[in-house]
Design a protein around this motif. Sequence first.
Motif, PDB file in Angstrom:
ATOM      1  N   SER A 268      66.657  48.782  22.993  1.00  0.00           N
ATOM      2  CA  SER A 268      66.999  48.472  24.381  1.00  0.00           C
ATOM      3  C   SER A 268      66.706  49.642  25.316  1.00  0.00           C
ATOM      4  O   SER A 268      67.195  49.674  26.431  1.00  0.00           O
ATOM      5  CB  SER A 268      68.482  48.113  24.459  1.00  0.00           C
ATOM      6  OG  SER A 268      69.272  49.205  24.023  1.00  0.00           O
ATOM      7  N   ARG A 269      65.926  50.620  24.844  1.00  0.00           N
ATOM      8  CA  ARG A 269      65.661  51.806  25.656  1.00  0.00           C
ATOM      9  C   ARG A 269      64.263  51.781  26.249  1.00  0.00           C
ATOM     10  O   ARG A 269      63.360  51.145  25.723  1.00  0.00           O
ATOM     11  CB  ARG A 269      65.803  53.073  24.810  1.00  0.00           C
ATOM     12  CG  ARG A 269      67.190  53.270  24.265  1.00  0.00           C
ATOM     13  CD  ARG A 269      67.328  54.543  23.494  1.00  0.00           C
ATOM     14  NE  ARG A 269      66.388  54.576  22.379  1.00  0.00           N
ATOM     15  CZ  ARG A 269      66.094  55.664  21.690  1.00  0.00           C
ATOM     16  NH1 ARG A 269      66.646  56.811  21.988  1.00  0.00           N
ATOM     17  NH2 ARG A 269      65.246  55.597  20.696  1.00  0.00           N
ATOM     18  N   PHE A 270      64.106  52.527  27.347  1.00  0.00           N
ATOM     19  CA  PHE A 270      62.790  52.775  27.907  1.00  0.00           C
ATOM     20  C   PHE A 270      62.757  54.181  28.463  1.00  0.00           C
ATOM     21  O   PHE A 270      63.800  54.795  28.714  1.00  0.00           O
ATOM     22  CB  PHE A 270      62.396  51.726  28.951  1.00  0.00           C
ATOM     23  CG  PHE A 270      63.210  51.745  30.222  1.00  0.00           C
ATOM     24  CD1 PHE A 270      62.771  52.465  31.322  1.00  0.00           C
ATOM     25  CD2 PHE A 270      64.386  51.022  30.321  1.00  0.00           C
ATOM     26  CE1 PHE A 270      63.507  52.467  32.496  1.00  0.00           C
ATOM     27  CE2 PHE A 270      65.117  51.017  31.487  1.00  0.00           C
ATOM     28  CZ  PHE A 270      64.676  51.743  32.577  1.00  0.00           C
ATOM     29  N   ALA A 271      61.563  54.712  28.621  1.00  0.00           N
ATOM     30  CA  ALA A 271      61.380  56.068  29.133  1.00  0.00           C
ATOM     31  C   ALA A 271      60.469  56.023  30.346  1.00  0.00           C
ATOM     32  O   ALA A 271      59.618  55.137  30.467  1.00  0.00           O
ATOM     33  CB  ALA A 271      60.778  56.964  28.056  1.00  0.00           C
ATOM     34  N   MET A 272      60.644  57.011  31.235  1.00  0.00           N
ATOM     35  CA  MET A 272      59.872  57.050  32.465  1.00  0.00           C
ATOM     36  C   MET A 272      59.501  58.502  32.776  1.00  0.00           C
ATOM     37  O   MET A 272      60.335  59.398  32.672  1.00  0.00           O
ATOM     38  CB  MET A 272      60.698  56.464  33.606  1.00  0.00           C
ATOM     39  CG  MET A 272      59.999  56.442  34.924  1.00  0.00           C
ATOM     40  SD  MET A 272      60.933  55.579  36.204  1.00  0.00           S
ATOM     41  CE  MET A 272      62.431  56.519  36.284  1.00  0.00           C
ATOM     42  N   ILE A 273      58.232  58.709  33.131  1.00  0.00           N
ATOM     43  CA  ILE A 273      57.752  60.022  33.568  1.00  0.00           C
ATOM     44  C   ILE A 273      57.862  60.064  35.086  1.00  0.00           C
ATOM     45  O   ILE A 273      57.402  59.153  35.766  1.00  0.00           O
ATOM     46  CB  ILE A 273      56.290  60.251  33.142  1.00  0.00           C
ATOM     47  CG1 ILE A 273      56.163  60.185  31.626  1.00  0.00           C
ATOM     48  CG2 ILE A 273      55.775  61.576  33.671  1.00  0.00           C
ATOM     49  CD1 ILE A 273      54.731  60.181  31.133  1.00  0.00           C
ATOM     50  N   HIS A 274      58.458  61.128  35.617  1.00  0.00           N
ATOM     51  CA  HIS A 274      58.589  61.238  37.068  1.00  0.00           C
ATOM     52  C   HIS A 274      58.633  62.708  37.486  1.00  0.00           C
ATOM     53  O   HIS A 274      58.949  63.583  36.691  1.00  0.00           O
ATOM     54  CB  HIS A 274      59.833  60.497  37.573  1.00  0.00           C
ATOM     55  CG  HIS A 274      61.111  60.986  36.963  1.00  0.00           C
ATOM     56  ND1 HIS A 274      61.908  61.925  37.563  1.00  0.00           N
ATOM     57  CD2 HIS A 274      61.723  60.658  35.799  1.00  0.00           C
ATOM     58  CE1 HIS A 274      62.966  62.159  36.803  1.00  0.00           C
ATOM     59  NE2 HIS A 274      62.874  61.406  35.717  1.00  0.00           N
TER      60      HIS A 274
END
Length: 87
Positions: A6-12
């Motif tokens: 249920s996880r997600f990752a984001m580059i910012h």
Amino acid sequence: WEPNGSRFAMIHADNPNSTKVNVSFYDMNKVVTTTKNKKTETNIVKEVNLSHTLAGKQVNTLFWSPAGQNIIMASLGDSASGGLEFY
């Protein structure tokens, strides 16, 4: 998105031209524990929760393992260093 989870990752980053970016991990399931009349109940609430953020990374691509749990953060492309970080 994590393939089996249920996880997600984001580059910012604050500056779009920055070479150092942040990678934030979010979870769509929040575990809520309530106690009523000496009974404890654990429920999963569907909402976005920030798990943690890794700051100052030199990455531009994320690859989740097919089984989930592990992620590779990579710096790929013509102007990139070609580095890999396993997390």
